[in-house]
Scaffold this motif. Structure first.
Motif, short mmCIF file in Angstrom:
data_model
loop_
_atom_site.label_atom_id
_atom_site.label_comp_id
_atom_site.label_asym_id
_atom_site.label_seq_id
_atom_site.Cartn_x
_atom_site.Cartn_y
_atom_site.Cartn_z
N ARG A 280 9.02 31.63 6.06
CA ARG A 280 8.12 31.76 4.90
C ARG A 280 8.71 32.74 3.89
N TRP A 281 8.73 32.30 2.64
CA TRP A 281 9.29 33.13 1.56
C TRP A 281 8.51 32.85 0.27
N LYS A 282 8.11 33.92 -0.42
CA LYS A 282 7.33 33.79 -1.65
C LYS A 282 6.05 32.97 -1.44
N GLY A 283 5.46 33.13 -0.24
CA GLY A 283 4.22 32.42 0.04
C GLY A 283 4.39 30.96 0.37
N ASN B 90 23.54 23.38 -10.18
CA ASN B 90 23.17 22.10 -9.56
C ASN B 90 22.10 22.27 -8.48
N LEU B 91 22.13 23.42 -7.80
CA LEU B 91 21.14 23.67 -6.77
C LEU B 91 19.74 23.80 -7.38
N PRO C 277 13.33 23.92 -5.29
CA PRO C 277 12.46 24.86 -6.00
C PRO C 277 12.96 26.29 -5.83
N THR C 278 12.51 27.18 -6.67
CA THR C 278 13.00 28.56 -6.67
C THR C 278 12.90 29.22 -5.30
#
Length: 613
Positions: free
Chosen positions: A481-484, A539-540, A545-546
């Motif tokens: 889990r990262w950034k919710g 390109n990534l 998504p971020t």
């Protein structure tokens, strides 16, 4: 009104899909049951079935490679010699003789011969060295050990730590009958075989449900575990893939996979052993030679696993790309992100993607070529199926239970853990587990849909869509889990690898001080520094998504792969991202999305929360 019409159309379409796929699956399953029940009734072993093929087509080619062409008669005669040698040495039913040998015709003939006298053969991973090799030999309680000439140094390294009573037998390569380079105490197996009879050994009562071989897990986490494969299990696995994929009697199979794994050793080689087909093998996988080999051996069915398809797709264009007779490729791990490109470039009519674990009883297959799907479970009567997806903690894999203490089925598009119902005495539903009883116990979940029932728990997160098609999501513990947001390492790995030019990639979560969750880190194999990080970042950003983009990049200069072409994620995760510890180049993503070199000074800033993600 529009919503009601959409629901009606979806329901009708889903019912049609369920009906078509169910009919195909049920027909294949009916043939499989008829096949397995017949051999169970007759108490047939794998060797019994093989000998039927020898009698029917003795001079048909069974196993071929660049240097060998063995008929069914030759394989059987060699197997008999092996059986007679070890019977004369005093080995009997229930004894265990390990095998460490490269892909060659003698491989299948050796374990087949040992099985004729009831000896169990642990199939040792040829990549293992040192403690891992020693562990694989000792955990199986081997009474003797056969190894090939190419592994003299590996065996010599651990020989002093092997049990004193364990006898060593060395196979020399073709045209080499000397004892040169042999481990000091090893017997020359070639000489023993040349003096042995090619006739059937003295009769030993071997039964349909007796143990046949041990096959080891890949060892991506911890030491390899030896999974038990009985004669009945071997028959079920090989026949299951045979009937489900619609293999034909005149198919010629090609596999560059190691014969010590289930995929190459049972699913492919089993087509020769049980169904009388010709199987072409290669000593070591070569991406550039895959379809050239298929053309050379007139293969009609090719096998892949994991990242092999990506390696093949990354090769330069070749006349062999489409100049072959392959009508079907089958395996597991063909990522949906490259599936369409692969079948288009190499003119593949059908992909047979399957999913399963060597030690498990939860096996599924893609019946109808649906891109990315690994199988199908009816949404009409889900609890009737012996396999299910249940709600579970994505980190621990522990089932999430209801107020009655029972497991809960996942809704469509809800990730969960894949399980297989355990039914003792049924070869398709039996859980034989590992040689290590404690390791086996960890793979069983109790009180599933009613109190007292049991299931094999895979540890894999899968998701089923509204129609019932199943898709691989990740391993439990690999989703972080990262950034919710929940991030699937498997999905990120696929996109990072594609953007990096199909390079070997592994993604995992790492802790960052003063931040919640785990940040994504990608280790990319790039020894020649070919990766342009500016283009890579640009390109990534188009495909991820971020929150899913790796915050830290490690450019690997060397790579440690398992026998199934998997990077050892746990070791990389433990090493972390400290430039004083890691010798490879490290980069971190700035607020503007670019990747900058992670120097010791920048690392300290990161630890003090002066650089934020």
């Amino acid at each position: 009104m529009k919503r009601a019409i959409n629901v009606c159309v979806l329901t009708t379409t889903t019912a049609a899909v369920n009906k078509g796929v169910n009919q195909s699956a049920l027909w294949a399953y009916a043939k499989l049951l008829r096949y397995t029940k017949r051999h169970e009734r007759l108490n047939h072993t794998v060797a019994d079935v093989f000998e039927c093929n020898v009698r029917e087509t003795p001079d048909k080619l069974a196993v071929i490679s660049e240097t060998q062409q063995w008929t069914f008669r030759q394989v059987n005669e060699h197997a008999n010699r092996v059986a007679n040698v070890f019977q004369a040495q005093g080995y009997k039913k229930g004894d265990v003789v390990g095998l460490l040998l490269e892909n060659r015709a003698e491989y299948v003939a050796t374990w087949l011969g040992l099985s004729k006298i009831g000896v169990i053969t642990p199939l040792i991973n040829t990549n293992l060295r040192g403690p891992s090799l020693l562990h694989s030999i000792t955990v199986a309680h081997c009474n003797a050990f056969i190894y090939g000439e190419d592994f003299v140094e590996a065996v010599a390294e651990v020989s002093k730590d092997l049990p004193a009573e364990l006898l060593l037998f060395q196979y020399n390569n073709e045209n080499n009958n000397s004892t040169a380079d042999a481990v000091k105490t090893a017997k020359n197996l070639n000489k023993l075989l040349s003096a042995a009879s090619a006739s059937a050994p003295n009769k030993t009562q071997v039964n349909h449900h007796d143990k046949l071989v041990y096959i080891y897990t890949s060892g991506t986490t911890g030491l390899p575990k030896a999974a038990v494969i009985s004669h009945s299990r071997y028959l079920f696995i090989a026949a299951g893939i045979h009937y489900t994929m619609g293999f034909k009697d005149d198919d010629v199979f090609y596999t560059p996979l190691p014969l010590y794994h289930t995929a190459g050793g049972i699913m492919c080689m089993g087509q020769s052993v049980l169904f009388g087909s010709t199987v072409s093998i290669r000593k070591k996988f070569s991406a550039s030679n895959y379809f050239a080999d298929c053309a050379k051996f007139n293969a009609t069915v090719g096998q892949y696993i994991g990242e092999m398809a990506r390696y093949i797709l990354a090769t330069k264009a070749s006349p062999h790309d489409r100049a072959h007779r392959v009508r079907l490729v089958y395996g597991n791990g063909l990522r949906p992100q490259i599936w369409p490109q692969f079948v288009e470039r190499f003119n593949i009519g059908k992909v047979g993607e399957f999913y399963g674990a060597t030690e498990g009883n939860a096996n599924i297959m893609n019946h109808d070529n649906t891109v990315g799907a690994i199988g199908f479970v009816s949404r009409i009567l889900p609890k009737v199926y012996p396999i299910s997806i249940i709600r579970a903690d994505p980190d621990t894999g522990e089932p999430i239970r209801n107020s009655q203490g029972l497991c809960q089925l996942c809704e469509p598009n809800e990730p969960g853990v894949f399980i297989g119902k355990i039914v003792k005495g049924n070869p398709s539903r039996e859980f034989l587990g590992y040689v290590d009883a404690k390791a086996s116990a960890k793979k069983i979940v109790k009180d599933v849909f009613k109190h007292g029932d049991m299931a094999f728990i895979s540890g894999d997160l899968l998701v089923a869509d509204e129609k019932g098609y199943l898709y691989f999501k990740d391993r439990t513990g690999d989703t972080f889990r990262w950034k919710g947001e929940n991030v699937s390492t498997s999905e990120v790995e696929a996109q990072v690898s594609n953007v990096a030019g199909y390079k070997d990639t592994v993604v995992y979560g790492v802790t960052i001080p003063h931040t919640e969750g785990r940040a994504g880190m990608a280790a990319i194999y790039d020894p020649n520094r070919e990766l342009d990080l500016d283009d890579f970042a640009l390109n990534l950003a188009k495909v991820l998504p971020t929150y899913a983009r790796p915050q830290i990049i490690r450019l690997l200069t060397k790579v440690d792969l398992t026998g199934t072409f998997k990077l050892r994620k746990v070791d990389l995760q433990k090493e972390g991202y400290d430039p004083k510890v890691v010798s490879d180049a490290l980069y971190y993503q700035t607020a503007k999305g670019r990747y900058e070199l992670l120097t010791p000074a920048a690392y300290e800033q990161l630890q003090r929360n002066e650089i934020r993600f």
